[in-house]
Design a protein around this motif. Sequence first.
Motif, PDB file in Angstrom:
ATOM      1  N   TYR A  10       0.848  -1.196   0.000  1.00  0.00           N
ATOM      2  CA  TYR A  10       0.000   0.000   0.000  1.00  0.00           C
ATOM      3  C   TYR A  10       0.880   1.242   0.000  1.00  0.00           C
ATOM      4  N   CYS A  95       1.359  -4.217   6.809  1.00  0.00           N
ATOM      5  CA  CYS A  95       0.118  -3.485   7.079  1.00  0.00           C
ATOM      6  C   CYS A  95      -0.777  -4.280   8.024  1.00  0.00           C
ATOM      7  N   CYS A 177      -2.119   1.888   8.821  1.00  0.00           N
ATOM      8  CA  CYS A 177      -3.096   0.918   8.330  1.00  0.00           C
ATOM      9  C   CYS A 177      -4.187   0.750   9.381  1.00  0.00           C
ATOM     10  N   LEU A 182      -8.865   0.848   5.010  1.00  0.00           N
ATOM     11  CA  LEU A 182      -8.737  -0.417   4.281  1.00  0.00           C
ATOM     12  C   LEU A 182     -10.076  -0.862   3.705  1.00  0.00           C
TER      13      LEU A 182
END
Length: 313
Positions: A10, A95, A177, A182
């Motif tokens: 990410y 993450c 995260c 998410l």
Amino acid sequence: MGRSNNITEYVLLGLTQDPDVQKALFVVFLLTYIVTMVGNLLIVVTIIASPSLGSPMHFFLVCLSFIDAAYSTTISPILILDLLCDKKTISFRACMGQLFLDHLFGGSEVFLLVGMAYDRYVAICKPLHYLTIMNQQVCILMLVLAMTGGFVHSVFQIVVVYSLPFCGPNVIDHFVCDMYPLLELACTDTYFIGLTVVFNGGAICMVIFTLLLISYGVILNSLKTYSQEGRRKALSTCSSHITVVVLFFVPCIFMYIRPVLNFPIDKFLTVFYTVITPMLNPFIYTLRNSEMRIAMKKLWCKNLTVVRIRGII
């Protein structure tokens, strides 16, 4: 993994894209992290090394300081390093690791604060039976239950994320995260999943926060029977606990009690309860707790004297 996932890493947008602001924030957060670690570890060392601080309250305070230090370490080092990087990336596994540890320590702290509230209730409302009720086995059991509660809460978050398909994009408009950023990236409708996250995080925080405020209300009401000196001492301790509870719970409730939506203020609130609150807790407990202040003074004066004597010899 049992899910459709084309994402291996990410990109975190962080707190700001301005290079000058990033440099200033690097210095601020580095100092904050150092103060957090020194402050919390100072409390741990002082309590462990001081025989006068052997009460259940101080046992819970050591546990809280350990959790705060670990909680801050889950977030701050990555945040600090990312402020020096042009492109802030984090692998999918890293993450998930950050998400797990963040909610493990955060969830454990929520349940530990319940144990600390119960400890104050017994100490003030049942003082004659305090050491009998809050014996060593009970304290350890409450710590184990707090960590177990945090673990179960955290596992739920990971199971939810692993069940989702991620096919792009992979840009998270955050510096950490977390669940809501998410969920927004998942290639599926997350409305009902979002509701389970609200129940698992926000509703638990809301219920526990309400119960804690009621319990402290009961405690403060019972102080009417105390002498002026006893009332002052109990108020000092309780006000520290209430301050920590409010600083931790209010941002968490705002973050997790709503549906899956992300607001610009979310980053500031996340900074507050993951970076600022762990730094403030040692100051709140030491500045308002005369026993802690006296023990710290004795311990460090004694150590300085020993160092000076050895230097002279």
